[in-house]
Write a protein that holds these residues in place. Sequence first.
Motif, short mmCIF file in Angstrom:
data_model
loop_
_atom_site.label_atom_id
_atom_site.label_comp_id
_atom_site.label_asym_id
_atom_site.label_seq_id
_atom_site.Cartn_x
_atom_site.Cartn_y
_atom_site.Cartn_z
N PHE A 164 3.54 -1.56 6.19
CA PHE A 164 4.52 -1.36 5.11
C PHE A 164 4.51 -2.46 4.05
O PHE A 164 4.87 -2.22 2.91
CB PHE A 164 5.93 -1.22 5.70
N GLU A 165 4.11 -3.68 4.42
CA GLU A 165 4.14 -4.77 3.45
C GLU A 165 2.77 -5.03 2.83
O GLU A 165 2.68 -5.45 1.70
CB GLU A 165 4.62 -6.07 4.13
N VAL A 166 1.72 -4.81 3.60
CA VAL A 166 0.39 -5.18 3.12
C VAL A 166 -0.42 -3.95 2.68
O VAL A 166 -0.94 -3.91 1.58
CB VAL A 166 -0.38 -5.97 4.20
N ASP A 217 -9.03 -10.02 1.91
CA ASP A 217 -8.37 -11.33 1.97
C ASP A 217 -6.96 -11.21 2.51
O ASP A 217 -6.51 -12.02 3.32
CB ASP A 217 -8.32 -11.97 0.57
N LEU A 218 -6.24 -10.19 2.04
CA LEU A 218 -4.87 -10.01 2.50
C LEU A 218 -4.86 -9.57 3.96
O LEU A 218 -3.98 -9.96 4.73
CB LEU A 218 -4.13 -8.99 1.63
N PRO A 247 1.66 -0.89 0.00
CA PRO A 247 1.77 -1.26 -1.42
C PRO A 247 0.43 -1.21 -2.13
O PRO A 247 0.37 -0.88 -3.31
CB PRO A 247 2.32 -2.69 -1.37
N GLN A 248 -0.65 -1.53 -1.43
CA GLN A 248 -1.97 -1.44 -2.06
C GLN A 248 -2.37 0.01 -2.28
O GLN A 248 -3.10 0.33 -3.21
CB GLN A 248 -3.03 -2.12 -1.18
N LYS A 254 4.63 -4.53 9.80
CA LYS A 254 4.54 -5.34 8.57
C LYS A 254 3.22 -5.11 7.87
O LYS A 254 3.16 -5.02 6.65
CB LYS A 254 4.70 -6.82 8.91
N PHE A 285 -5.05 -20.71 3.11
CA PHE A 285 -6.37 -20.30 2.61
C PHE A 285 -6.66 -20.99 1.29
O PHE A 285 -5.76 -21.47 0.61
CB PHE A 285 -6.42 -18.79 2.41
N ARG A 311 -3.56 -16.10 -1.47
CA ARG A 311 -3.41 -14.87 -0.68
C ARG A 311 -1.95 -14.50 -0.45
O ARG A 311 -1.51 -14.30 0.68
CB ARG A 311 -4.13 -14.98 0.66
N TRP A 353 6.92 -5.33 -9.87
CA TRP A 353 6.19 -6.60 -9.89
C TRP A 353 5.12 -6.61 -10.96
O TRP A 353 4.82 -7.62 -11.55
CB TRP A 353 5.59 -6.89 -8.53
N MET A 398 -5.24 -12.63 5.93
CA MET A 398 -3.98 -13.36 5.94
C MET A 398 -3.06 -12.76 7.00
O MET A 398 -2.44 -13.47 7.80
CB MET A 398 -3.36 -13.29 4.55
#
Lengths: 215, 263
Positions: free
Chosen positions: B175-177, B158-159, B180-181, B172, A54, A58, B258, B162
């Motif tokens: 749990f990953e995207v 956007d994520l 966490p948000q 995924k 992209f 991202r 992070w 992706m």
Amino acid sequence: MRGLDLSIAAGSLTALIGPSGCGKTTTLRILGGLDHDYDGSVSVGPETRIGYVFQEPRLLPWRSVDQNVRLVLDDPDAVDLTAIYGRLGISDMGRRFPGELSLGLARRVSIARALAIRPEILLLDEPSASLDETTAQRMRALILDVWQADRPTTVLVTHNIREAIQLADRLVLLAPRPGRMIGDVAIDRPQDARDTAFIETLREDLIRRFPETIA
Amino acid sequence: MAVAADAGRRRRGGKGRLIGALASTASVFVVWAVAALIADSRLLPTPWRVFDLMITAIVSGDLVFHLTATLGRVIAAFTAAMLIGSAIGLAMGRSRVVNSALDVWLVLLLNIPALVVIILAYVWFGLNETAAICAVALNKLPNVIVTIREGARALDPDLDQMARAFKLNWRKRLFEVVLPQLQPYIAAAARSGLSLVWKIVLVVELLGRSNGIGFQLNLYFQLFDVASILAYALSFILVMLSIEIFILQPIESRANRWRIQTR
């Protein structure tokens, strides 16, 4: 976007060029299976592995660089990524978080992520946008290197005509409102033999032939 | 260089916070002790008298028994409310159809008094454990839904794109995207949730259970034993404080690693 009819040879590097609003990114999104709101057909096999880079990297800010790349793998621990990291110059970045990286580095990580799945098709959306000229030039060299190594069928979206001439072996020129294809130019000379003089000559020739697209 | 300076500032901040917390705890006890000495009354016992009772209750095993009963209900109701509320909140935040379908229910739940839910649960399902826990969870549920729904609406498209481009599986993506948000929203819901849940558990126990802190409080209320009431209430506050310090905060700072590294 209207009447786009494009068939792309396997292993080629095609550049979609045009001003903003001509539907370059939309075309890429359709190819990548992200946009289903269109009439027409795309014949990309359903099992085809597509690596998408992209315009914005991202990456997941809460995952390290290495975790971000491995996220897209079906079996994250079974793949050796050292070669890809080495080629993109991010070998010692694995444990960093995306927030610590410059845009150029983050974009390289996002290219690494796309390459990690060993893509048959590689889609690049403005890979040198918002980078300073030196970094952009390095990015172009990297893309060429990556493409020459594995020869994924690559589609590159850009509004930078010099970049397109430097990298692609086929230029597809688009015009806006409605988005349509106005030119299809093959470049036969190998990428390594394209010097500044060649690029400038071709660019001026294209400006003469397609004044509405290249200004 | 910048990182080292930052770490130093954080350490000092931590020390300052600790002193502040100790000072405010001490001030509570000083005010309490002074007031108790001036009043000199059975209605406001001194801190040491309350601690004395606490120790006696711990030794006799009563406190631990009732505390465990209450804690069990708190954990069960809290977990149920968080899991179900997060799922519903996420669905409502992501889908307009689900949101409009459940919106009236949400408004209803948000505005129905806790006491009404508890009484109805006991009337309909009997004076049993399931009714008690359901009543508490139902009181906390709308709160979780509203908070998580806000988070779900703020998810980064956007994520999501992706994740679709790379055909990530649902596990995924969740749990990953997505999670966490949602993490700050989940933390907020958990914080306010835990304190709300334990207060409602006491009411549930007072109305229809034969053990737990709420049951004991009712008993001592009838005996007019303020010292025991304070002893039981304080012991549970201490338990909740420990949960906050030893469970919630470490989880949160782990999830925020992070952020610390990047800012």
